[in-house]
Design an enzyme around this catalytic site. Sequence first.
Site, PDB file in Angstrom:
ATOM      1  N   SER A  15       7.994  46.944  28.815  1.00 28.43           N
ATOM      2  CA  SER A  15       9.056  46.654  29.414  1.00 28.43           C
ATOM      3  C   SER A  15       9.854  47.716  30.097  1.00 28.43           C
ATOM      4  CB  SER A  15      10.272  45.953  28.584  1.00 28.43           C
ATOM      5  OG  SER A  15      11.402  45.681  29.512  1.00 28.43           O
ATOM      6  N   TYR A  75      15.795  43.681  21.853  1.00 26.13           N
ATOM      7  CA  TYR A  75      14.616  43.278  22.398  1.00 26.13           C
ATOM      8  C   TYR A  75      13.996  44.520  23.179  1.00 26.13           C
ATOM      9  CZ  TYR A  75      11.609  42.211  26.376  1.00 26.13           C
ATOM     10  OH  TYR A  75      10.608  42.051  27.272  1.00 26.13           O
ATOM     11  N   LYS A 133      10.255  46.845  22.375  1.00 19.23           N
ATOM     12  CA  LYS A 133       9.411  47.157  23.416  1.00 19.23           C
ATOM     13  C   LYS A 133       9.278  48.643  23.502  1.00 19.23           C
ATOM     14  CE  LYS A 133       8.377  43.229  25.064  1.00 19.23           C
ATOM     15  NZ  LYS A 133       6.927  42.805  25.018  1.00 19.23           N
TER      16      LYS A 133
END
Length: 251
Positions: free
Chosen positions: A141, A154, A158
């Site tokens: 990401s 999150y 990543k």
Amino acid sequence: MGRLDNKVAIVTGAGSGFGAAISHAFAAEGAKVLVCDINQAGGDATVQTNPSALAFHKMDVTQAADWKSTIDAATQKWGKIDILVNNAGTSYRNKPTAEVTEEEFQKTFDVNVKGVFLGCNAWLPQAIENKQGGVIINISSVGSTRPRPGLVWYNASKGAISNATKGLAAEYGPHQIRVNSICPLVTGTALFSSFTGMEDTPENREKFIFNVPMGRIGEVDDVASACVFMASSEAKFITGVNLEVDGGRCI
């Protein structure tokens, strides 16, 4: 001639979003694809678009036993596995970090990090044994390098994947195994609402493009096309790269 003729790929999270688009794009370029997802209905829907090239295998990427069955299924059906796409991912809804629960944190790291760990460990031995090289593509990401408020853990998951991508590339390059990641911008998938904390509407999408030079959010085909390139011989000397597919947002 397709760019992936005679290649065999495993794509996780292939019942929707990026995974479905990647599976379709790989098949269109001549690959055979094992469509893997915990959601049978979604996986079946992906396969129905091209049943001669796609086959569904139900699995949970957080379970080592499921990874073994996945490797076995692809090998038994097509004799080899050239490409692994670690696409399966999850997130909690965008919110203040102090409100993230331990359960949400654990699920995020289990799917986004442990799933890639187990996938690589399951796929690498057969690739080394076959002595034909291979390709791992991880879906990371833009948040791995440009994190923003509300999705701290999150983005951290990543970040681990982007870092591991480089380490794997350095370690397995001598086996002619290339490892790269694709780092997308927020895209119009089922996770849009989780990433943004708001409903997926045209008005809300507009709120996320003010700092994107190309003036839009991502599309699944943007990611699928990048994956086709990275999996093909056109990228045969590219490894250890975290490719931003973001319309310039990270500039």
